[in-house]
Write a protein that holds these residues in place. Sequence first.
Motif, PDB file in Angstrom:
ATOM      1  N   ALA A 193       0.703  -1.280   0.089  1.00  0.00           N
ATOM      2  CA  ALA A 193       0.056   0.049   0.087  1.00  0.00           C
ATOM      3  C   ALA A 193       0.995   1.340  -0.052  1.00  0.00           C
ATOM      4  O   ALA A 193       0.581   2.437  -0.744  1.00  0.00           O
ATOM      5  N   ARG A 194       1.755   1.330   0.955  1.00  0.00           N
ATOM      6  CA  ARG A 194       2.783   2.418   0.898  1.00  0.00           C
ATOM      7  C   ARG A 194       3.427   2.603  -0.051  1.00  0.00           C
ATOM      8  O   ARG A 194       3.783   3.812  -0.764  1.00  0.00           O
ATOM      9  N   GLU A 195       3.991   1.616  -0.982  1.00  0.00           N
ATOM     10  CA  GLU A 195       4.545   1.428  -2.090  1.00  0.00           C
ATOM     11  C   GLU A 195       3.761   2.268  -3.252  1.00  0.00           C
ATOM     12  O   GLU A 195       4.084   3.041  -4.020  1.00  0.00           O
ATOM     13  N   LEU A 196       2.630   1.611  -3.385  1.00  0.00           N
ATOM     14  CA  LEU A 196       1.518   2.164  -4.324  1.00  0.00           C
ATOM     15  C   LEU A 196       1.263   3.694  -4.250  1.00  0.00           C
ATOM     16  O   LEU A 196       1.319   4.633  -5.138  1.00  0.00           O
ATOM     17  N   LEU A 197       1.127   4.090  -2.937  1.00  0.00           N
ATOM     18  CA  LEU A 197       0.759   5.612  -2.585  1.00  0.00           C
ATOM     19  C   LEU A 197       2.003   6.487  -2.889  1.00  0.00           C
ATOM     20  O   LEU A 197       1.871   7.683  -3.094  1.00  0.00           O
ATOM     21  N   ARG A 198       3.160   6.046  -3.074  1.00  0.00           N
ATOM     22  CA  ARG A 198       4.396   7.022  -3.430  1.00  0.00           C
ATOM     23  C   ARG A 198       4.215   7.108  -4.935  1.00  0.00           C
ATOM     24  O   ARG A 198       4.539   8.223  -5.340  1.00  0.00           O
ATOM     25  N   GLU A 199       3.503   6.431  -5.858  1.00  0.00           N
ATOM     26  CA  GLU A 199       3.198   6.729  -6.979  1.00  0.00           C
ATOM     27  C   GLU A 199       1.950   7.313  -7.318  1.00  0.00           C
ATOM     28  O   GLU A 199       1.944   8.303  -8.043  1.00  0.00           O
ATOM     29  N   PHE A 200       0.965   6.710  -6.698  1.00  0.00           N
ATOM     30  CA  PHE A 200      -0.473   7.398  -7.051  1.00  0.00           C
ATOM     31  C   PHE A 200      -1.132   7.770  -5.648  1.00  0.00           C
ATOM     32  O   PHE A 200      -1.641   7.052  -5.069  1.00  0.00           O
ATOM     33  N   PRO A 201      -0.723   8.961  -5.043  1.00  0.00           N
ATOM     34  CA  PRO A 201      -0.982   9.226  -3.647  1.00  0.00           C
ATOM     35  C   PRO A 201      -2.417   9.549  -3.548  1.00  0.00           C
ATOM     36  O   PRO A 201      -3.151   9.825  -4.472  1.00  0.00           O
ATOM     37  N   VAL A 202      -3.000   9.685  -2.318  1.00  0.00           N
ATOM     38  CA  VAL A 202      -4.361  10.172  -2.166  1.00  0.00           C
ATOM     39  C   VAL A 202      -4.802  11.195  -2.391  1.00  0.00           C
ATOM     40  O   VAL A 202      -3.847  12.421  -2.206  1.00  0.00           O
ATOM     41  N   VAL A 203      -5.644  11.670  -3.298  1.00  0.00           N
ATOM     42  CA  VAL A 203      -6.439  12.957  -3.413  1.00  0.00           C
ATOM     43  C   VAL A 203      -7.629  13.062  -2.520  1.00  0.00           C
ATOM     44  O   VAL A 203      -8.618  12.145  -2.836  1.00  0.00           O
ATOM     45  N   ASP A 204      -7.592  13.687  -1.300  1.00  0.00           N
ATOM     46  CA  ASP A 204      -8.530  13.418  -0.360  1.00  0.00           C
ATOM     47  C   ASP A 204      -9.644  14.710  -0.598  1.00  0.00           C
ATOM     48  O   ASP A 204      -9.151  15.826  -0.582  1.00  0.00           O
ATOM     49  N   GLY A 205     -10.988  14.447  -0.641  1.00  0.00           N
ATOM     50  CA  GLY A 205     -12.030  15.293  -1.003  1.00  0.00           C
ATOM     51  C   GLY A 205     -12.206  16.302   0.131  1.00  0.00           C
ATOM     52  O   GLY A 205     -12.825  17.264  -0.279  1.00  0.00           O
ATOM     53  N   HIS A 206     -12.103  16.179   1.317  1.00  0.00           N
ATOM     54  CA  HIS A 206     -12.543  17.027   2.212  1.00  0.00           C
ATOM     55  C   HIS A 206     -11.673  16.830   3.481  1.00  0.00           C
ATOM     56  O   HIS A 206     -11.869  15.836   4.123  1.00  0.00           O
ATOM     57  N   ASN A 207     -11.156  17.787   3.879  1.00  0.00           N
ATOM     58  CA  ASN A 207     -10.548  18.216   5.227  1.00  0.00           C
ATOM     59  C   ASN A 207     -10.894  19.577   5.979  1.00  0.00           C
ATOM     60  O   ASN A 207     -10.673  20.550   5.139  1.00  0.00           O
ATOM     61  N   ASP A 208     -11.140  19.589   7.128  1.00  0.00           N
ATOM     62  CA  ASP A 208     -11.729  20.703   7.956  1.00  0.00           C
ATOM     63  C   ASP A 208     -10.661  21.275   8.600  1.00  0.00           C
ATOM     64  O   ASP A 208     -10.944  21.968   9.663  1.00  0.00           O
ATOM     65  N   LEU A 209      -9.453  21.128   8.408  1.00  0.00           N
ATOM     66  CA  LEU A 209      -8.281  21.978   9.161  1.00  0.00           C
ATOM     67  C   LEU A 209      -8.635  23.162   9.142  1.00  0.00           C
ATOM     68  O   LEU A 209      -8.259  24.015  10.327  1.00  0.00           O
ATOM     69  N   PRO A 210      -8.868  24.067   8.186  1.00  0.00           N
ATOM     70  CA  PRO A 210      -9.132  25.265   8.356  1.00  0.00           C
ATOM     71  C   PRO A 210     -10.037  25.929   9.270  1.00  0.00           C
ATOM     72  O   PRO A 210      -9.981  26.921  10.354  1.00  0.00           O
ATOM     73  N   TRP A 211     -11.285  25.090   9.555  1.00  0.00           N
ATOM     74  CA  TRP A 211     -12.360  25.301  10.683  1.00  0.00           C
ATOM     75  C   TRP A 211     -11.758  25.044  12.010  1.00  0.00           C
ATOM     76  O   TRP A 211     -12.002  25.910  12.775  1.00  0.00           O
ATOM     77  N   ALA A 212     -10.911  24.029  12.002  1.00  0.00           N
ATOM     78  CA  ALA A 212     -10.410  23.714  13.428  1.00  0.00           C
ATOM     79  C   ALA A 212      -9.417  24.732  13.931  1.00  0.00           C
ATOM     80  O   ALA A 212      -9.531  25.200  15.153  1.00  0.00           O
ATOM     81  N   LEU A 213      -8.771  25.149  12.916  1.00  0.00           N
ATOM     82  CA  LEU A 213      -7.722  26.286  13.175  1.00  0.00           C
ATOM     83  C   LEU A 213      -8.478  27.660  13.690  1.00  0.00           C
ATOM     84  O   LEU A 213      -7.927  28.129  14.485  1.00  0.00           O
TER      85      LEU A 213
END
Length: 398
Positions: free
Chosen positions: A10-30
Amino acid sequence: MAPMTSLDEARELLREFPVVDGHNDLPWALRQQVRYDLDARDIAGHQNAHLHTDLPRLREGGVGAQFWSVYVRSDLAGDAAVSATLEQIDCVRQLLARYPADLRAALTAGDMEAARGEGRIASLMGAEGGHSIADSLATLRALYALGVRYMTLTHNDNIAWADSATDEPGVGGLSAFGREVVREMNREGMLVDLSHVAATTMRDALDTSVAPVLFSHSSARAVCDHPRNIPDDVLERLPGNGGVAMVTFVPKFVLQAAVDWTAAADENMREHGFHPLDTTSEAMKVHRAFEESHPRPVATVATVADHLDHMREVAGIDHIGIGGDYDGTAFTPDGLNDVSGYPNLIAELLDRGWSTSDLAKLTWRNAVRVLGAAEDVARDERSRRGPSNATLEQLDGQ
């Protein structure tokens, strides 16, 4: 040499095709935790005690692109909602300026690929809720000009022109102005995000949009019967539309046993004077006290994988992705505790027989393709017509 484990693969695959994550609320948490004081929450180092997200854990999780949510709560309206959205956009811009070695601003699919080539995390923005434009198509265009690349049509409450999944029916899906919003998003190249909206709104948007749609953080209703999830008849339409449904990790949307527990926990929060989505330290103390006396049903990596198995079967491998909703939820599944956990999900899918080609579509290729397709549609739409200046009053008689 020891044979590779599924997690190693899994880690090897993600080095070539990393995750595009559609939604993260870090700005609101900050915003909530430190009022955007980035020194107080320096994500260059581990912030495990406060956040699901920081740069070391994004790297550990194999994240290559992140849609940062510039969400504002739907009890804000009008100019107040617009101003708060601008403050959220400014937060993302501050993060980009502060961490240029790790984060790269991305406005196009080409920018995403360039960031991948540089080993930086492509940073895009998504506005969560049509209240952020205050019924103004000019404001919609302004958000696009500032870098917003999707807009979720509603959050948890209806707006004047669109029904939410978690409110009582209002206009019956999209109103005439709501359909004009979708058309204008198509013209701009802004993805129409159908997470949070009622099933009637999903169907109306699919009837209206000439560009692929997005579900930035939603799972399968057939697996967990919650209104925030996507019915099969809508998933079945994604191949014809070209869109992508990005599975979310929120336990109360993926585990049926968690639905009832969450309703009781939310009521407890209200009784203590907190909004159910509040993640401040004081609110979390109330959450933890409730959990001590009412053990929380625990979702796992396998729970999320069950949704992906179903979504792949119904919509097809070209139409699914990942949208964790980190820092926008109080609880996470075991094994997906924070943004470092994505390899655990990929390993689970490998163990279920998913091919590396399928997983590359899930993590990277599908999301990049959809943004590129929206850009292509926008070029065509702009060549045919100018911007719309229609108003809610003109189209809906309000």
